[in-house]
Write a protein that holds these residues in place. Sequence first.
Motif, PDB file in Angstrom:
ATOM      1  N   ARG A   1      40.626  45.920  38.971  1.00  0.00           N
ATOM      2  CA  ARG A   1      40.669  47.341  39.363  1.00  0.00           C
ATOM      3  C   ARG A   1      39.860  47.580  40.638  1.00  0.00           C
ATOM      4  N   TRP A   2      38.694  46.961  40.699  1.00  0.00           N
ATOM      5  CA  TRP A   2      37.846  47.099  41.884  1.00  0.00           C
ATOM      6  C   TRP A   2      38.565  46.522  43.110  1.00  0.00           C
ATOM      7  N   TYR A   3      39.169  45.349  42.951  1.00  0.00           N
ATOM      8  CA  TYR A   3      39.895  44.712  44.051  1.00  0.00           C
ATOM      9  C   TYR A   3      41.036  45.613  44.533  1.00  0.00           C
TER      10      TYR A   3
ATOM     11  N   GLN B   1      51.493  49.647  42.505  1.00  0.00           N
ATOM     12  CA  GLN B   1      51.607  48.201  42.722  1.00  0.00           C
ATOM     13  C   GLN B   1      51.698  47.467  41.384  1.00  0.00           C
TER      14      GLN B   1
ATOM     15  N   MET C   1      41.323  48.854  44.284  1.00  0.00           N
ATOM     16  CA  MET C   1      40.768  50.027  44.953  1.00  0.00           C
ATOM     17  C   MET C   1      40.229  49.644  46.334  1.00  0.00           C
ATOM     18  N   GLU C   2      39.441  48.583  46.378  1.00  0.00           N
ATOM     19  CA  GLU C   2      38.822  48.137  47.626  1.00  0.00           C
ATOM     20  C   GLU C   2      39.883  47.752  48.673  1.00  0.00           C
ATOM     21  N   SER C   3      40.966  47.153  48.215  1.00  0.00           N
ATOM     22  CA  SER C   3      42.033  46.709  49.117  1.00  0.00           C
ATOM     23  C   SER C   3      43.065  47.794  49.377  1.00  0.00           C
ATOM     24  N   ARG C   4      42.860  48.964  48.761  1.00  0.00           N
ATOM     25  CA  ARG C   4      43.714  50.138  48.951  1.00  0.00           C
ATOM     26  C   ARG C   4      45.183  49.907  48.570  1.00  0.00           C
ATOM     27  N   PHE C   5      45.387  49.211  47.470  1.00  0.00           N
ATOM     28  CA  PHE C   5      46.747  49.068  46.948  1.00  0.00           C
ATOM     29  C   PHE C   5      47.133  50.380  46.284  1.00  0.00           C
ATOM     30  N   PRO C   6      48.405  50.756  46.372  1.00  0.00           N
ATOM     31  CA  PRO C   6      48.835  51.983  45.691  1.00  0.00           C
ATOM     32  C   PRO C   6      48.813  51.770  44.176  1.00  0.00           C
ATOM     33  N   GLU C   7      48.640  52.847  43.429  1.00  0.00           N
ATOM     34  CA  GLU C   7      48.621  52.764  41.968  1.00  0.00           C
ATOM     35  C   GLU C   7      49.925  52.204  41.417  1.00  0.00           C
TER      36      GLU C   7
END
Length: 116
Positions: free
Chosen positions: A80-82, A92, A84-90
């Motif tokens: 989850r952190w990865y 994905q 968020m940090e990498s700005r993947f859309p929900e």
Amino acid sequence: MNKRAVGTEYESFAAEYLEKQGYRMIRRNYRCRMGEIDLIAWHQGYLVFIEVKYRKNSQSGTASEAVDVRKQQRIIRVARWYLMESRFPESQPVRFDVVAIDGEDAQIIRDAFWMR
């Protein structure tokens, strides 16, 4: 060989094994304050978080048994952190796979667990 060196050796083996199965590695040993994910790859449209477990023998149980609920929860938090940090859309699609290596036998367990 120390435990970390053995782990690194089998993570490299797992990465090569997965690449032969069509996975495209994008990250190894992703670490954050919540923990670590061994491998992150693309496979069939999924962003896949991969835990690699090795057991020399079954004296302490099998490799797949070592990925218990507690370990799964930690991997999910790190994933989850990865994301968020990498700005993947929900939206994905993600998947959690395990590469279980018992002695000389390796197997990929796809969809080994799910994000709760």
